[in-house]
Motif scaffolding. Structure first.
Motif, PDB file in Angstrom:
ATOM      1  N   PHE A  48      48.601  -6.523  96.980  1.00  0.00           N
ATOM      2  CA  PHE A  48      49.784  -7.360  96.978  1.00  0.00           C
ATOM      3  C   PHE A  48      50.784  -6.882  95.929  1.00  0.00           C
ATOM      4  N   GLU A  49      52.038  -7.158  96.226  1.00  0.00           N
ATOM      5  CA  GLU A  49      53.109  -6.797  95.308  1.00  0.00           C
ATOM      6  C   GLU A  49      53.283  -7.843  94.213  1.00  0.00           C
ATOM      7  N   GLY A  50      52.459  -8.864  94.227  1.00  0.00           N
ATOM      8  CA  GLY A  50      52.541  -9.892  93.205  1.00  0.00           C
ATOM      9  C   GLY A  50      53.193 -11.155  93.735  1.00  0.00           C
ATOM     10  N   VAL A  51      53.420 -12.096  92.831  1.00  0.00           N
ATOM     11  CA  VAL A  51      54.001 -13.387  93.181  1.00  0.00           C
ATOM     12  C   VAL A  51      55.380 -13.501  92.571  1.00  0.00           C
ATOM     13  N   GLN A  52      56.366 -13.748  93.409  1.00  0.00           N
ATOM     14  CA  GLN A  52      57.704 -14.017  92.913  1.00  0.00           C
ATOM     15  C   GLN A  52      57.824 -15.512  92.671  1.00  0.00           C
ATOM     16  N   ARG A  53      58.532 -15.869  91.621  1.00  0.00           N
ATOM     17  CA  ARG A  53      58.712 -17.281  91.319  1.00  0.00           C
ATOM     18  C   ARG A  53      60.177 -17.640  91.456  1.00  0.00           C
ATOM     19  N   ARG A  54      60.413 -18.766  92.061  1.00  0.00           N
ATOM     20  CA  ARG A  54      61.780 -19.203  92.266  1.00  0.00           C
ATOM     21  C   ARG A  54      61.903 -20.627  91.778  1.00  0.00           C
ATOM     22  N   GLY A  55      62.842 -20.869  90.891  1.00  0.00           N
ATOM     23  CA  GLY A  55      63.076 -22.220  90.409  1.00  0.00           C
ATOM     24  C   GLY A  55      64.421 -22.714  90.872  1.00  0.00           C
ATOM     25  N   GLY A  56      64.977 -23.689  90.132  1.00  0.00           N
ATOM     26  CA  GLY A  56      66.302 -24.178  90.466  1.00  0.00           C
ATOM     27  C   GLY A  56      66.269 -25.234  91.517  1.00  0.00           C
ATOM     28  N   SER A  57      67.413 -25.814  91.734  1.00  0.00           N
ATOM     29  CA  SER A  57      67.555 -26.864  92.724  1.00  0.00           C
ATOM     30  C   SER A  57      68.672 -26.507  93.657  1.00  0.00           C
ATOM     31  N   GLY A  58      68.904 -27.380  94.573  1.00  0.00           N
ATOM     32  CA  GLY A  58      69.931 -27.112  95.571  1.00  0.00           C
ATOM     33  C   GLY A  58      69.319 -26.413  96.743  1.00  0.00           C
ATOM     34  N   SER A  59      69.729 -26.773  97.919  1.00  0.00           N
ATOM     35  CA  SER A  59      69.103 -26.242  99.114  1.00  0.00           C
ATOM     36  C   SER A  59      70.098 -26.167 100.232  1.00  0.00           C
ATOM     37  N   LYS A  63      62.933 -24.001 100.222  1.00  0.00           N
ATOM     38  CA  LYS A  63      62.371 -23.012 101.138  1.00  0.00           C
ATOM     39  C   LYS A  63      63.419 -22.448 102.103  1.00  0.00           C
ATOM     40  N   TYR A  64      64.269 -23.315 102.624  1.00  0.00           N
ATOM     41  CA  TYR A  64      65.245 -22.814 103.601  1.00  0.00           C
ATOM     42  C   TYR A  64      66.264 -21.892 102.935  1.00  0.00           C
ATOM     43  N   GLU A  65      66.697 -22.256 101.745  1.00  0.00           N
ATOM     44  CA  GLU A  65      67.636 -21.403 101.014  1.00  0.00           C
ATOM     45  C   GLU A  65      67.031 -20.024 100.775  1.00  0.00           C
ATOM     46  N   LYS A  66      65.759 -19.988 100.391  1.00  0.00           N
ATOM     47  CA  LYS A  66      65.080 -18.712 100.168  1.00  0.00           C
ATOM     48  C   LYS A  66      64.938 -17.936 101.471  1.00  0.00           C
ATOM     49  N   LEU A  67      64.646 -18.632 102.564  1.00  0.00           N
ATOM     50  CA  LEU A  67      64.524 -17.977 103.870  1.00  0.00           C
ATOM     51  C   LEU A  67      65.824 -17.276 104.243  1.00  0.00           C
ATOM     52  N   VAL A  68      66.949 -17.975 104.109  1.00  0.00           N
ATOM     53  CA  VAL A  68      68.241 -17.383 104.448  1.00  0.00           C
ATOM     54  C   VAL A  68      68.541 -16.189 103.544  1.00  0.00           C
ATOM     55  N   GLU A  69      68.180 -16.307 102.277  1.00  0.00           N
ATOM     56  CA  GLU A  69      68.379 -15.194 101.348  1.00  0.00           C
ATOM     57  C   GLU A  69      67.643 -13.943 101.823  1.00  0.00           C
ATOM     58  N   ILE A  70      66.444 -14.117 102.350  1.00  0.00           N
ATOM     59  CA  ILE A  70      65.655 -12.984 102.861  1.00  0.00           C
ATOM     60  C   ILE A  70      66.279 -12.430 104.135  1.00  0.00           C
TER      61      ILE A  70
END
Length: 466
Positions: free
Chosen positions: A362-373, A226-233
Protein backbone atom coordinates in the motif's frame (compact mmCIF):
# COMPACT_ATOMS: atom_id res chain seq x y z
CA UNK A 1 9.43 -25.04 -21.65
CA UNK A 2 6.71 -22.44 -22.26
CA UNK A 3 3.29 -23.91 -21.61
CA UNK A 4 0.68 -23.43 -24.30
CA UNK A 5 -2.78 -24.82 -25.02
CA UNK A 6 -1.34 -27.54 -27.26
CA UNK A 7 0.14 -29.16 -24.15
CA UNK A 8 -3.26 -29.52 -22.44
CA UNK A 9 -4.87 -32.10 -24.77
CA UNK A 10 -7.61 -29.72 -25.88
CA UNK A 11 -9.24 -30.32 -29.29
CA UNK A 12 -7.32 -28.79 -32.18
CA UNK A 13 -10.42 -26.89 -33.30
CA UNK A 14 -10.70 -25.23 -29.89
CA UNK A 15 -7.00 -24.34 -29.89
CA UNK A 16 -7.37 -22.81 -33.34
CA UNK A 17 -10.32 -20.77 -32.11
CA UNK A 18 -8.35 -19.57 -29.08
CA UNK A 19 -5.39 -18.60 -31.24
CA UNK A 20 -7.65 -16.73 -33.66
CA UNK A 21 -8.84 -14.43 -30.88
CA UNK A 22 -5.36 -13.91 -29.47
CA UNK A 23 -5.17 -16.42 -26.62
CA UNK A 24 -2.02 -18.50 -26.90
CA UNK A 25 -0.97 -19.24 -23.31
CA UNK A 26 -3.07 -20.57 -20.41
CA UNK A 27 -3.06 -18.92 -17.01
CA UNK A 28 -1.80 -20.91 -14.02
CA UNK A 29 -5.28 -21.98 -12.90
CA UNK A 30 -6.11 -23.07 -16.46
CA UNK A 31 -2.90 -25.05 -16.86
CA UNK A 32 -3.55 -26.95 -13.63
CA UNK A 33 -7.33 -27.45 -13.91
CA UNK A 34 -7.89 -28.32 -17.57
CA UNK A 35 -6.03 -31.70 -17.62
CA UNK A 36 -7.81 -32.84 -14.45
CA UNK A 37 -11.23 -31.85 -15.80
CA UNK A 38 -10.59 -33.61 -19.12
CA UNK A 39 -9.66 -36.73 -17.11
CA UNK A 40 -13.06 -36.62 -15.37
CA UNK A 41 -11.83 -35.60 -11.91
CA UNK A 42 -13.84 -33.63 -9.39
CA UNK A 43 -11.95 -30.51 -8.35
CA UNK A 44 -12.01 -27.75 -5.75
CA UNK A 45 -10.20 -24.76 -7.26
CA UNK A 46 -9.38 -21.41 -5.73
CA UNK A 47 -7.41 -18.50 -7.17
CA UNK A 48 -7.45 -14.75 -7.08
CA UNK A 49 -9.84 -12.62 -9.10
CA UNK A 50 -8.92 -12.08 -12.74
CA UNK A 51 -6.86 -15.27 -12.92
CA UNK A 52 -8.90 -16.98 -15.64
CA UNK A 53 -11.20 -19.29 -13.67
CA UNK A 54 -14.00 -19.03 -16.27
CA UNK A 55 -11.69 -20.26 -18.99
CA UNK A 56 -10.40 -22.99 -16.68
CA UNK A 57 -13.78 -24.73 -16.67
CA UNK A 58 -15.35 -23.55 -19.94
CA UNK A 59 -12.61 -24.84 -22.26
CA UNK A 60 -12.62 -28.48 -21.06
CA UNK A 61 -16.39 -28.35 -20.62
CA UNK A 62 -16.84 -27.41 -24.30
CA UNK A 63 -14.50 -30.22 -25.33
CA UNK A 64 -16.48 -32.79 -23.34
CA UNK A 65 -19.89 -31.51 -24.43
CA UNK A 66 -19.00 -31.46 -28.13
CA UNK A 67 -17.50 -34.94 -27.82
CA UNK A 68 -20.84 -36.18 -26.49
CA UNK A 69 -19.42 -37.03 -23.08
CA UNK A 70 -21.30 -34.48 -21.01
CA UNK A 71 -24.20 -32.09 -20.57
CA UNK A 72 -23.21 -29.24 -18.27
CA UNK A 73 -25.06 -27.24 -15.62
CA UNK A 74 -23.28 -24.09 -14.42
CA UNK A 75 -24.56 -22.45 -11.22
CA UNK A 76 -23.46 -18.94 -10.32
CA UNK A 77 -24.68 -16.30 -7.83
CA UNK A 78 -25.79 -13.37 -10.03
CA UNK A 79 -27.37 -12.57 -13.35
CA UNK A 80 -24.40 -10.46 -14.43
CA UNK A 81 -21.98 -13.32 -13.88
CA UNK A 82 -24.30 -15.73 -15.73
CA UNK A 83 -24.40 -13.41 -18.74
CA UNK A 84 -20.64 -12.99 -18.69
CA UNK A 85 -20.07 -16.76 -18.54
CA UNK A 86 -22.33 -17.21 -21.55
CA UNK A 87 -20.47 -14.50 -23.46
CA UNK A 88 -17.13 -16.15 -22.63
CA UNK A 89 -18.37 -19.53 -23.86
CA UNK A 90 -19.75 -18.00 -27.06
CA UNK A 91 -16.41 -16.29 -27.69
CA UNK A 92 -14.48 -19.57 -27.71
CA UNK A 93 -17.01 -22.10 -28.97
CA UNK A 94 -15.91 -23.68 -32.22
CA UNK A 95 -19.18 -25.37 -33.12
CA UNK A 96 -22.37 -23.40 -33.71
CA UNK A 97 -24.51 -26.30 -32.48
CA UNK A 98 -23.61 -25.15 -28.96
CA UNK A 99 -26.08 -22.53 -27.68
CA UNK A 100 -25.97 -22.11 -23.90
CA UNK A 101 -29.27 -21.26 -22.23
CA UNK A 102 -29.50 -18.65 -19.46
CA UNK A 103 -31.85 -19.24 -16.52
CA UNK A 104 -32.17 -16.41 -14.00
CA UNK A 105 -34.75 -14.22 -12.35
CA UNK A 106 -35.88 -10.90 -13.78
CA UNK A 107 -36.33 -12.27 -17.31
CA UNK A 108 -39.32 -13.79 -19.06
CA UNK A 109 -39.85 -17.28 -17.68
CA UNK A 110 -42.00 -18.29 -20.68
CA UNK A 111 -39.07 -17.70 -23.02
CA UNK A 112 -36.88 -19.77 -20.72
CA UNK A 113 -39.40 -22.63 -20.85
CA UNK A 114 -39.39 -22.50 -24.66
CA UNK A 115 -35.57 -22.60 -24.67
CA UNK A 116 -35.53 -25.54 -22.24
CA UNK A 117 -37.88 -27.54 -24.47
CA UNK A 118 -35.11 -27.57 -27.07
CA UNK A 119 -33.05 -29.70 -24.65
CA UNK A 120 -29.85 -27.63 -24.44
CA UNK A 121 -26.66 -29.34 -23.37
CA UNK A 122 -25.32 -26.31 -21.47
CA UNK A 123 -27.40 -24.39 -18.93
CA UNK A 124 -26.10 -21.39 -16.98
CA UNK A 125 -28.37 -20.57 -14.04
CA UNK A 126 -28.78 -18.78 -10.75
CA UNK A 127 -30.09 -21.05 -7.97
CA UNK A 128 -33.39 -19.25 -7.27
CA UNK A 129 -34.85 -19.33 -10.77
CA UNK A 130 -33.56 -22.85 -11.45
CA UNK A 131 -35.38 -24.05 -8.33
CA UNK A 132 -38.48 -22.36 -9.69
CA UNK A 133 -38.23 -24.39 -12.92
CA UNK A 134 -37.72 -27.59 -10.95
CA UNK A 135 -40.85 -26.85 -8.93
CA UNK A 136 -42.78 -26.13 -12.14
CA UNK A 137 -41.40 -29.32 -13.72
CA UNK A 138 -40.27 -27.32 -16.74
CA UNK A 139 -36.72 -28.67 -16.62
CA UNK A 140 -35.24 -32.17 -16.57
CA UNK A 141 -31.77 -32.35 -15.03
CA UNK A 142 -31.43 -36.13 -15.18
CA UNK A 143 -29.01 -35.97 -18.15
CA UNK A 144 -26.74 -33.24 -16.78
CA UNK A 145 -23.73 -35.23 -15.63
CA UNK A 146 -21.40 -32.26 -15.24
CA UNK A 147 -22.02 -29.69 -12.48
CA UNK A 148 -19.98 -26.49 -12.22
CA UNK A 149 -20.36 -24.35 -9.11
CA UNK A 150 -18.82 -20.97 -9.91
CA UNK A 151 -18.20 -18.41 -7.14
CA UNK A 152 -19.43 -21.05 -4.70
CA UNK A 153 -18.40 -19.06 -1.63
CA UNK A 154 -20.51 -16.14 -2.81
CA UNK A 155 -23.54 -18.41 -3.26
CA UNK A 156 -23.14 -19.64 0.31
CA UNK A 157 -22.84 -16.06 1.56
CA UNK A 158 -26.09 -15.21 -0.23
CA UNK A 159 -27.93 -18.02 1.53
CA UNK A 160 -28.28 -20.48 -1.36
CA UNK A 161 -27.04 -23.55 0.53
CA UNK A 162 -30.46 -25.24 0.65
CA UNK A 163 -31.29 -24.31 -2.95
CA UNK A 164 -28.03 -25.82 -4.20
CA UNK A 165 -28.62 -29.01 -2.22
CA UNK A 166 -32.14 -29.24 -3.69
CA UNK A 167 -30.78 -28.84 -7.23
CA UNK A 168 -28.08 -31.47 -6.68
CA UNK A 169 -30.76 -33.94 -5.59
CA UNK A 170 -32.18 -33.78 -9.13
CA UNK A 171 -28.85 -34.45 -10.87
CA UNK A 172 -27.70 -37.93 -11.88
CA UNK A 173 -25.09 -40.09 -10.21
CA UNK A 174 -22.31 -40.53 -11.01
CA UNK A 175 -21.46 -37.04 -12.22
CA UNK A 176 -18.43 -34.77 -12.41
CA UNK A 177 -18.52 -31.74 -10.11
CA UNK A 178 -16.25 -28.72 -10.37
CA UNK A 179 -16.25 -26.23 -7.51
CA UNK A 180 -14.63 -22.82 -8.03
CA UNK A 181 -14.28 -20.48 -5.09
CA UNK A 182 -12.28 -17.36 -4.36
CA UNK A 183 -11.78 -18.48 -0.75
CA UNK A 184 -11.14 -21.82 0.93
CA UNK A 185 -12.63 -21.21 4.36
CA UNK A 186 -13.90 -24.15 6.38
CA UNK A 187 -17.50 -23.91 5.11
CA UNK A 188 -16.21 -24.38 1.57
CA UNK A 189 -14.18 -27.43 2.54
CA UNK A 190 -17.19 -28.90 4.33
CA UNK A 191 -19.32 -28.41 1.23
CA UNK A 192 -16.60 -30.00 -0.89
CA UNK A 193 -16.96 -33.17 1.18
CA UNK A 194 -20.71 -33.15 0.49
CA UNK A 195 -20.63 -32.52 -3.27
CA UNK A 196 -17.25 -33.80 -4.49
CA UNK A 197 -15.96 -37.36 -4.81
CA UNK A 198 -12.25 -38.13 -4.45
CA UNK A 199 -11.55 -34.60 -5.57
CA UNK A 200 -8.30 -32.84 -6.36
CA UNK A 201 -7.55 -29.42 -4.88
CA UNK A 202 -6.00 -26.54 -6.79
CA UNK A 203 -5.36 -23.74 -4.32
CA UNK A 204 -3.57 -20.79 -5.88
CA UNK A 205 -5.03 -17.99 -3.77
CA UNK A 206 -2.58 -17.00 -1.07
CA UNK A 207 -3.65 -16.24 2.48
CA UNK A 208 -2.41 -12.75 1.66
CA UNK A 209 -3.75 -11.68 -1.74
CA UNK A 210 -0.90 -10.48 -3.93
CA UNK A 211 -2.57 -7.90 -6.28
CA UNK A 212 0.87 -6.44 -6.92
CA UNK A 213 -0.38 -4.86 -10.14
CA UNK A 214 -2.99 -2.83 -8.23
CA UNK A 215 -1.87 0.29 -6.39
CA UNK A 216 -3.95 0.34 -3.21
CA UNK A 217 -4.48 3.47 -1.14
CA UNK A 218 -6.64 4.25 1.91
CA UNK A 219 -7.83 7.80 2.47
CA UNK A 220 -9.03 8.91 5.89
CA UNK A 221 -11.98 11.26 5.45
CA UNK A 222 -14.92 12.46 7.50
CA UNK A 223 -18.25 11.08 6.34
CA UNK A 224 -19.53 14.52 5.44
CA UNK A 225 -16.45 15.22 3.28
CA UNK A 226 -16.57 12.02 1.21
CA UNK A 227 -18.31 13.53 -1.81
CA UNK A 228 -15.98 16.52 -1.91
CA UNK A 229 -13.00 14.16 -1.86
CA UNK A 230 -14.58 12.00 -4.58
CA UNK A 231 -14.99 14.98 -6.91
CA UNK A 232 -11.42 16.05 -6.17
CA UNK A 233 -10.21 12.63 -7.37
CA UNK A 234 -12.47 12.49 -10.43
CA UNK A 235 -11.41 15.96 -11.60
CA UNK A 236 -7.79 14.88 -11.92
CA UNK A 237 -7.29 12.25 -14.57
CA UNK A 238 -9.14 8.93 -14.35
CA UNK A 239 -11.29 7.57 -17.15
CA UNK A 240 -13.28 4.38 -16.50
CA UNK A 241 -14.15 4.16 -12.82
CA UNK A 242 -16.26 1.83 -10.68
CA UNK A 243 -17.43 3.37 -7.41
CA UNK A 244 -18.64 0.86 -4.82
CA UNK A 245 -21.24 1.89 -2.24
CA UNK A 246 -22.92 0.02 0.60
CA UNK A 247 -26.62 0.38 -0.22
CA UNK A 248 -28.94 0.60 -3.20
CA UNK A 249 -30.26 3.98 -2.09
CA UNK A 250 -26.72 5.33 -1.87
CA UNK A 251 -26.07 4.11 -5.43
CA UNK A 252 -29.10 6.07 -6.64
CA UNK A 253 -28.27 9.19 -4.64
CA UNK A 254 -24.58 9.30 -5.51
CA UNK A 255 -25.33 8.80 -9.22
CA UNK A 256 -27.76 11.74 -9.13
CA UNK A 257 -25.17 13.92 -7.41
CA UNK A 258 -22.53 13.05 -10.01
CA UNK A 259 -24.90 13.68 -12.91
CA UNK A 260 -25.86 17.04 -11.43
CA UNK A 261 -22.16 17.93 -11.44
CA UNK A 262 -21.81 17.01 -15.11
CA UNK A 263 -20.34 13.51 -14.88
CA UNK A 264 -21.42 10.66 -17.11
CA UNK A 265 -22.46 8.21 -14.41
CA UNK A 266 -24.79 5.21 -14.21
CA UNK A 267 -25.92 3.18 -11.20
CA UNK A 268 -26.35 -0.58 -11.00
CA UNK A 269 -27.84 -2.60 -8.15
CA UNK A 270 -30.25 -5.45 -7.49
CA UNK A 271 -33.44 -3.37 -7.60
CA UNK A 272 -33.00 -2.46 -11.26
CA UNK A 273 -34.90 -4.50 -13.82
CA UNK A 274 -32.81 -6.98 -15.73
CA UNK A 275 -32.85 -4.99 -18.96
CA UNK A 276 -31.74 -1.89 -17.00
CA UNK A 277 -28.82 -3.77 -15.49
CA UNK A 278 -27.80 -5.17 -18.86
CA UNK A 279 -27.99 -1.72 -20.42
CA UNK A 280 -25.90 -0.22 -17.61
CA UNK A 281 -23.11 -2.75 -18.13
CA UNK A 282 -23.33 -2.54 -21.93
CA UNK A 283 -23.05 1.26 -21.91
CA UNK A 284 -20.19 1.14 -19.41
CA UNK A 285 -18.33 -1.38 -21.57
CA UNK A 286 -18.79 0.87 -24.62
CA UNK A 287 -17.57 3.84 -22.53
CA UNK A 288 -20.79 5.79 -22.98
CA UNK A 289 -20.59 6.22 -19.20
CA UNK A 290 -17.21 6.67 -17.56
CA UNK A 291 -18.49 6.03 -14.04
CA UNK A 292 -20.39 2.98 -12.78
CA UNK A 293 -21.80 3.39 -9.26
CA UNK A 294 -22.38 -0.11 -7.95
CA UNK A 295 -23.30 -2.23 -4.99
CA UNK A 296 -21.61 -5.60 -4.53
CA UNK A 297 -23.87 -7.07 -7.22
CA UNK A 298 -20.96 -6.55 -9.66
CA UNK A 299 -18.12 -7.12 -7.19
CA UNK A 300 -17.48 -10.56 -8.70
CA UNK A 301 -17.18 -11.71 -12.25
CA UNK A 302 -17.50 -8.38 -14.08
CA UNK A 303 -14.62 -8.09 -16.54
CA UNK A 304 -14.22 -4.67 -18.19
CA UNK A 305 -10.60 -4.29 -19.36
CA UNK A 306 -10.60 -0.49 -19.51
CA UNK A 307 -11.43 -0.01 -15.79
CA UNK A 308 -8.40 1.78 -14.37
CA UNK A 309 -9.72 2.87 -10.99
CA UNK A 310 -11.84 1.37 -8.21
CA UNK A 311 -13.15 3.66 -5.46
CA UNK A 312 -14.59 2.18 -2.28
CA UNK A 313 -16.83 5.12 -1.39
CA UNK A 314 -18.33 2.88 1.31
CA UNK A 315 -16.14 0.15 2.73
CA UNK A 316 -17.24 -3.46 2.21
CA UNK A 317 -18.45 -5.79 4.93
CA UNK A 318 -15.41 -8.08 5.01
CA UNK A 319 -11.92 -8.50 3.52
CA UNK A 320 -13.10 -11.00 0.91
CA UNK A 321 -15.52 -8.47 -0.58
CA UNK A 322 -12.72 -5.89 -0.61
CA UNK A 323 -10.55 -8.30 -2.59
CA UNK A 324 -13.28 -8.89 -5.14
CA UNK A 325 -14.11 -5.22 -5.49
CA UNK A 326 -10.57 -4.12 -6.28
CA UNK A 327 -10.23 -7.13 -8.58
CA UNK A 328 -12.47 -5.35 -11.10
CA UNK A 329 -9.32 -3.47 -12.14
CA UNK A 330 -5.89 -4.89 -12.90
CA UNK A 331 -7.46 -7.74 -14.87
CA UNK A 332 -5.10 -10.24 -16.52
CA UNK A 333 -2.06 -8.54 -14.92
CA UNK A 334 -2.90 -5.07 -16.26
CA UNK A 335 -2.19 -2.04 -14.08
CA UNK A 336 -4.94 -0.64 -11.83
CA UNK A 337 -5.56 1.62 -8.85
CA UNK A 338 -7.92 1.27 -5.89
CA UNK A 339 -8.79 4.07 -3.44
CA UNK A 340 -10.76 3.40 -0.26
CA UNK A 341 -12.40 6.04 1.90
CA UNK A 342 -11.87 5.33 5.60
CA UNK A 343 -14.22 7.03 8.07
CA UNK A 344 -13.87 6.62 11.85
CA UNK A 345 -16.46 3.82 11.77
CA UNK A 346 -14.38 1.88 9.22
CA UNK A 347 -11.34 1.31 11.43
CA UNK A 348 -12.18 -2.31 12.22
CA UNK A 349 -12.65 -3.43 8.64
CA UNK A 350 -9.58 -1.42 7.65
CA UNK A 351 -7.44 -3.36 10.14
CA UNK A 352 -8.93 -6.65 8.98
CA UNK A 353 -8.06 -5.85 5.35
CA UNK A 354 -4.50 -4.95 6.27
CA UNK A 355 -4.15 -8.26 8.13
CA UNK A 356 -5.44 -10.26 5.17
CA UNK A 357 -3.48 -8.48 2.45
CA UNK A 358 0.13 -7.54 1.96
CA UNK A 359 0.23 -4.22 3.76
CA UNK A 360 3.66 -3.36 2.38
CA UNK A 361 2.11 -2.96 -1.08
CA UNK A 362 0.00 0.00 0.00
CA UNK A 363 0.98 3.58 -0.62
CA UNK A 364 -0.10 4.45 2.90
CA UNK A 365 -3.03 6.32 4.39
CA UNK A 366 -3.89 9.85 3.38
CA UNK A 367 -5.63 11.94 5.99
CA UNK A 368 -8.15 14.60 5.19
CA UNK A 369 -9.57 17.02 7.71
CA UNK A 370 -11.60 20.19 7.47
CA UNK A 371 -15.25 20.80 7.02
CA UNK A 372 -17.50 21.77 4.23
CA UNK A 373 -18.84 19.41 1.65
CA UNK A 374 -20.02 19.37 -1.89
CA UNK A 375 -23.00 17.19 -1.37
CA UNK A 376 -22.70 16.76 2.35
CA UNK A 377 -24.31 14.16 4.51
CA UNK A 378 -27.84 15.25 3.77
CA UNK A 379 -27.89 12.78 0.89
CA UNK A 380 -26.81 9.91 3.08
CA UNK A 381 -29.98 9.28 5.05
CA UNK A 382 -30.73 6.08 6.90
CA UNK A 383 -31.10 3.36 4.26
CA UNK A 384 -34.28 1.38 3.90
CA UNK A 385 -34.13 -2.40 4.11
CA UNK A 386 -34.91 -4.63 1.20
CA UNK A 387 -33.84 -8.16 0.39
CA UNK A 388 -32.78 -9.11 -3.10
CA UNK A 389 -31.29 -12.47 -4.08
CA UNK A 390 -28.49 -10.86 -6.07
CA UNK A 391 -27.10 -8.86 -3.17
CA UNK A 392 -27.74 -10.91 -0.07
CA UNK A 393 -29.84 -10.22 2.98
CA UNK A 394 -30.36 -6.66 4.26
CA UNK A 395 -28.31 -5.09 1.47
CA UNK A 396 -29.78 -1.71 2.41
CA UNK A 397 -28.81 -2.12 6.04
CA UNK A 398 -25.64 -0.43 7.32
CA UNK A 399 -22.68 -2.76 6.95
CA UNK A 400 -20.97 -3.92 10.13
CA UNK A 401 -17.89 -6.06 10.00
CA UNK A 402 -18.10 -9.02 12.36
CA UNK A 403 -14.49 -10.15 12.14
CA UNK A 404 -15.70 -13.64 11.23
CA UNK A 405 -15.26 -15.30 7.87
CA UNK A 406 -18.41 -17.39 8.01
CA UNK A 407 -20.71 -14.59 6.86
CA UNK A 408 -20.80 -11.12 5.45
CA UNK A 409 -22.44 -9.14 8.23
CA UNK A 410 -23.08 -9.52 11.96
CA UNK A 411 -26.82 -9.58 11.40
CA UNK A 412 -26.75 -11.83 8.34
CA UNK A 413 -29.10 -14.77 8.39
CA UNK A 414 -29.87 -17.27 5.69
CA UNK A 415 -32.92 -16.07 3.78
CA UNK A 416 -35.98 -18.26 3.71
CA UNK A 417 -36.24 -20.44 0.65
CA UNK A 418 -37.57 -18.44 -2.24
CA UNK A 419 -37.79 -20.12 -5.58
CA UNK A 420 -38.79 -16.92 -7.36
CA UNK A 421 -35.40 -15.23 -7.49
CA UNK A 422 -35.32 -11.54 -8.37
CA UNK A 423 -39.06 -11.26 -8.97
CA UNK A 424 -39.67 -8.36 -6.65
CA UNK A 425 -40.62 -5.10 -8.27
CA UNK A 426 -38.28 -2.15 -7.95
CA UNK A 427 -38.66 -0.17 -4.77
CA UNK A 428 -40.31 3.22 -5.16
CA UNK A 429 -37.60 5.83 -5.22
CA UNK A 430 -38.32 8.69 -2.83
CA UNK A 431 -35.84 11.16 -4.29
CA UNK A 432 -35.50 12.83 -7.63
CA UNK A 433 -37.02 10.64 -10.32
CA UNK A 434 -35.52 12.58 -13.20
CA UNK A 435 -32.51 10.58 -14.45
CA UNK A 436 -31.72 12.93 -17.34
CA UNK A 437 -28.16 13.98 -18.08
CA UNK A 438 -29.04 17.63 -17.24
CA UNK A 439 -28.18 18.91 -20.69
CA UNK A 440 -28.27 22.53 -19.54
CA UNK A 441 -25.10 21.90 -17.54
CA UNK A 442 -21.66 21.51 -19.14
CA UNK A 443 -20.44 17.93 -19.42
CA UNK A 444 -17.28 17.30 -17.48
CA UNK A 445 -14.72 15.22 -19.34
CA UNK A 446 -12.04 13.06 -17.86
CA UNK A 447 -8.43 13.78 -18.70
CA UNK A 448 -5.94 11.28 -20.03
CA UNK A 449 -3.16 11.56 -17.48
CA UNK A 450 -3.59 8.16 -15.84
CA UNK A 451 -3.98 6.15 -19.02
CA UNK A 452 -1.02 7.96 -20.53
CA UNK A 453 1.07 7.06 -17.50
CA UNK A 454 0.04 3.43 -17.89
CA UNK A 455 1.11 3.43 -21.52
CA UNK A 456 4.33 5.29 -20.78
CA UNK A 457 5.26 2.67 -18.21
CA UNK A 458 5.90 0.26 -21.04
CA UNK A 459 3.72 -2.42 -19.46
CA UNK A 460 2.32 -4.71 -22.14
CA UNK A 461 0.83 -7.86 -20.62
CA UNK A 462 0.56 -11.00 -22.68
CA UNK A 463 -3.06 -11.48 -23.67
CA UNK A 464 -4.73 -14.29 -21.79
CA UNK A 465 -8.15 -15.80 -21.70
CA UNK A 466 -10.01 -14.87 -18.52
Amino acid sequence: MTLNFENLNLPSALIAKLNSIGFTAPTEIQAKAIPLILDGCDILASSKTGSGKTGAFSMPMLAKVLNGDASALILCPTRELAIQIKDSINNIKYDNTINPVLIFGGSDIKRQIIALKKKPNIIIATPGRLNDHIQRRTIDLSKFNMLILDEFDRMLDMGFKDEIRYIVEHLPKPRQTLMFSATTRQSIKNAAKEYLTNHSEIILANTKEDHKNIKQEFIEVARKDKYEKLVEILEKHFESVIIFVGTKRMADDLTDMLKNDGYKAQEIHGDLRQRERERAIREFRSEKHQILVATDVVARGLDVPHVTLIINYDMPGNPEDYTHRIGRTGRADAIGVSLSFITPSDKKIHRAILEKTNSDEFEGVQRRGGSGSRGGSSRQGAPRRRFNDDEGRNSRAPRRFSGERSGRFEDSRRPSRNFNEDRGSRETYSGNQDRSENSDRPRQRFGRNFSNKSRESGFSPRKRFN
